[in-house]
Design a protein around this motif. Sequence first.
Motif, short mmCIF file in Angstrom:
data_model
loop_
_atom_site.label_atom_id
_atom_site.label_comp_id
_atom_site.label_asym_id
_atom_site.label_seq_id
_atom_site.Cartn_x
_atom_site.Cartn_y
_atom_site.Cartn_z
N LEU A 4 18.04 78.42 31.74
CA LEU A 4 17.65 79.82 31.52
C LEU A 4 16.45 79.83 30.60
CD1 LEU A 4 18.26 82.92 31.70
CD2 LEU A 4 19.75 82.61 29.71
N ARG A 5 15.34 80.38 31.09
CA ARG A 5 14.14 80.46 30.25
C ARG A 5 14.17 81.79 29.48
NH1 ARG A 5 9.40 80.74 33.22
NH2 ARG A 5 8.19 79.98 31.45
N VAL A 6 13.96 81.70 28.19
CA VAL A 6 13.97 82.89 27.34
C VAL A 6 12.91 83.88 27.84
CG1 VAL A 6 13.59 83.74 24.98
CG2 VAL A 6 14.86 81.63 25.35
N GLN A 7 11.77 83.34 28.22
CA GLN A 7 10.67 84.16 28.73
C GLN A 7 11.10 84.96 29.97
OE1 GLN A 7 7.09 83.89 27.81
NE2 GLN A 7 6.73 85.55 29.28
N ASP A 8 11.94 84.36 30.82
CA ASP A 8 12.40 85.06 32.03
C ASP A 8 13.46 86.11 31.70
OD1 ASP A 8 10.72 83.50 33.53
OD2 ASP A 8 12.27 82.03 34.07
N ALA A 9 14.33 85.76 30.76
CA ALA A 9 15.40 86.70 30.40
C ALA A 9 14.83 87.92 29.67
CB ALA A 9 16.44 86.00 29.53
N CYS A 10 13.81 87.68 28.85
CA CYS A 10 13.20 88.77 28.06
C CYS A 10 11.68 88.70 28.25
CB CYS A 10 13.53 88.61 26.59
SG CYS A 10 15.28 88.41 26.25
N PRO A 11 11.19 89.15 29.39
CA PRO A 11 9.77 88.95 29.70
C PRO A 11 8.80 89.80 28.87
CG PRO A 11 10.87 90.14 31.47
CD PRO A 11 11.93 89.74 30.50
N SER A 12 9.22 90.98 28.46
CA SER A 12 8.26 91.86 27.81
C SER A 12 8.24 91.74 26.29
CB SER A 12 8.51 93.32 28.21
OG SER A 12 9.83 93.66 27.90
#
Lengths: 99, 164
Positions: A4-12
Amino acid sequence: MTRLRVQDACPSSRVFREDGRVLREAIEKSWSDGELLELDFGEAIIASISFLDEGVASLFFDYDAELIRRRLKIVGITEDDRRQLNALVAKRRAQRTAA
Amino acid sequence: MPRTSESVTYLVETALNELLQNVVEHAESPTDAVVLARWYKQDKNVRIAIADSGIGFAESLRRNPRNASVYSDANLVRRAITEEGTTGRPSGRFGGLGLKNLYQVCLHREGSVHVSSRTVDASFRMGKESDLFVPELDGTTLEVDFRPGPETEPRADSEPEDFF
């Protein structure tokens, strides 16, 4: 292993407590005892106590540390964020013990 | 023994994140916030201040019913700075940690936190607290200063064991 990429989970945004809540929900949705979840910070600097606390450290208030060790591995975290996160984890673990 | 030093930029970034987050989430400021930051080279001291024209620190804390019984604005602000878990956010279980952590950063690095907000004007530093009442000022100004680098004041608790 699931990643799970943090960037993908919380993109903005990866600053607010609300962002952390989104990350925690993504972790809880993805992890299981059958497969280790690799949480990848992608070497991005977070520098937010609220995000790290709500997103990861708060898990230690609700779950046993050994369960988290079986299910969650953190990669790509900067040294400063790792130090901050470990301090928050210690705090939440102590609160769980005291509760 | 001083704790291992976080990088200067990390400490500054963390401080800015917490202060800005406070404004965005709680201040209800009709105008943008103003941020002032300065590095005092001779004193090796960082000073960061953020000012908004919102509802005021104590009023934002009172949006949480759990804080309604705290009569004094000064006491409420003091609790938000020095005690974990005092937050204006009525929902959620884990709020009220950021400013307390920032206070700890300042406290252990020869620094201080200063709050000017409506009827409250208070400073918090190692071994000293002062507050006085001033004529009402709009909004909130939160100011922190500290010396980046290893902690200079020992902590009562021990270095936490690393989990990750």
